[in-house]
Design a protein around this motif. Structure first.
Motif, PDB file in Angstrom:
ATOM      1  N   GLY A 107      55.600  46.592  27.390  1.00 42.66           N
ATOM      2  CA  GLY A 107      56.985  46.157  27.310  1.00 42.66           C
ATOM      3  C   GLY A 107      57.570  45.661  28.606  1.00 42.66           C
ATOM      4  O   GLY A 107      58.785  45.728  28.804  1.00 42.66           O
ATOM      5  N   ILE A 108      56.725  45.172  29.497  1.00 40.55           N
ATOM      6  CA  ILE A 108      57.199  44.669  30.775  1.00 40.55           C
ATOM      7  C   ILE A 108      56.844  43.208  30.920  1.00 40.55           C
ATOM      8  O   ILE A 108      56.070  42.655  30.149  1.00 40.55           O
ATOM      9  N   ARG A 109      57.449  42.565  31.911  1.00 38.22           N
ATOM     10  CA  ARG A 109      57.213  41.152  32.133  1.00 38.22           C
ATOM     11  C   ARG A 109      55.987  40.976  33.014  1.00 38.22           C
ATOM     12  O   ARG A 109      55.848  41.631  34.034  1.00 38.22           O
ATOM     13  N   TYR A 110      55.097  40.096  32.580  1.00 38.53           N
ATOM     14  CA  TYR A 110      53.913  39.780  33.359  1.00 38.53           C
ATOM     15  C   TYR A 110      54.162  38.502  34.153  1.00 38.53           C
ATOM     16  O   TYR A 110      54.736  37.542  33.619  1.00 38.53           O
ATOM     17  N   ASP A 111      53.759  38.491  35.417  1.00 36.14           N
ATOM     18  CA  ASP A 111      54.130  37.364  36.264  1.00 36.14           C
ATOM     19  C   ASP A 111      53.007  36.384  36.564  1.00 36.14           C
ATOM     20  O   ASP A 111      53.267  35.308  37.112  1.00 36.14           O
ATOM     21  N   TYR A 112      51.782  36.711  36.230  1.00 39.98           N
ATOM     22  CA  TYR A 112      50.685  35.767  36.396  1.00 39.98           C
ATOM     23  C   TYR A 112      49.829  35.768  35.126  1.00 39.98           C
ATOM     24  O   TYR A 112      49.561  36.837  34.571  1.00 39.98           O
ATOM     25  N   TRP A 113      49.413  34.571  34.736  1.00 43.85           N
ATOM     26  CA  TRP A 113      48.662  34.424  33.488  1.00 43.85           C
ATOM     27  C   TRP A 113      47.402  33.599  33.730  1.00 43.85           C
ATOM     28  O   TRP A 113      47.387  32.671  34.537  1.00 43.85           O
ATOM     29  N   GLY A 114      46.358  33.933  32.986  1.00 45.84           N
ATOM     30  CA  GLY A 114      45.171  33.102  32.974  1.00 45.84           C
ATOM     31  C   GLY A 114      45.301  31.987  31.957  1.00 45.84           C
ATOM     32  O   GLY A 114      46.304  31.902  31.232  1.00 45.84           O
ATOM     33  N   GLN A 115      44.279  31.144  31.880  1.00 47.43           N
ATOM     34  CA  GLN A 115      44.307  29.989  30.978  1.00 47.43           C
ATOM     35  C   GLN A 115      43.927  30.359  29.549  1.00 47.43           C
ATOM     36  O   GLN A 115      44.263  29.634  28.617  1.00 47.43           O
ATOM     37  N   GLY A 116      43.243  31.456  29.393  1.00 46.16           N
ATOM     38  CA  GLY A 116      42.871  31.896  28.049  1.00 46.16           C
ATOM     39  C   GLY A 116      41.439  31.535  27.689  1.00 46.16           C
ATOM     40  O   GLY A 116      40.844  30.619  28.254  1.00 46.16           O
ATOM     41  N   THR A 117      40.909  32.269  26.726  1.00 48.01           N
ATOM     42  CA  THR A 117      39.575  32.008  26.198  1.00 48.01           C
ATOM     43  C   THR A 117      39.633  32.088  24.676  1.00 48.01           C
ATOM     44  O   THR A 117      40.275  32.979  24.126  1.00 48.01           O
TER      45      THR A 117
END
Length: 123
Positions: A107-117
């Motif tokens: 329930g928290i905000r994530y600040d970095y994301w990957g491109q996904g698979t």
């Protein structure tokens, strides 16, 4: 700078298994919380699982008992083995990092994301 890279997706038959990996070549992931999310075509992003910087793990009810999140600090990676996969779980799976409050991961905000698979579950 956190730069997450996911791998391990692919085509699997219903009931099969895959292990997803989330890695970073430079930033130490043991200091952050990592979450796994998935998004199927035409649907919103769904939280799947997460692990805090302290090692606490959490799972969505739909995957509990079948998915298992873990860290390997020696490889600076977080893994998500997925068992008994269902066709409705076909989606793009992404990992994300929470660097602001890594003792939390739900329930928290994530600040970095990957491109996904891409994970495809089909016979």
């Amino acid at each position: 700078q956190v730069q997450l890279v996911e791998s391990g997706g692919g085509l699997v038959q219903p009931g099969g298994s895959l292990r997803l990996s989330c890695a970073d070549s430079g930033f130490a992931l043991d200091h952050v919380a990592i979450g796994w999310f998935r998004q199927a075509p035409g649907k919103g992003r769904e939280w799947v699982s997460c692990i805090t910087s302290e090692g606490s793990t959490h799972y969505a009810a739909s995957v509990k008992g079948r998915f298992s999140i873990s860290r390997d600090n020696s490889k600076n990676a977080v893994y998500l083995p997925m068992n008994s996969l269902k066709p409705e779980e076909q989606a793009v799976y992404s990992c994300a990092a929470n660097t602001v409050a890594p003792q939390f991961c739900v329930g928290i905000r994530y600040d970095y994301w990957g491109q996904g698979t891409q994970v495809t579950v089909s016979s």
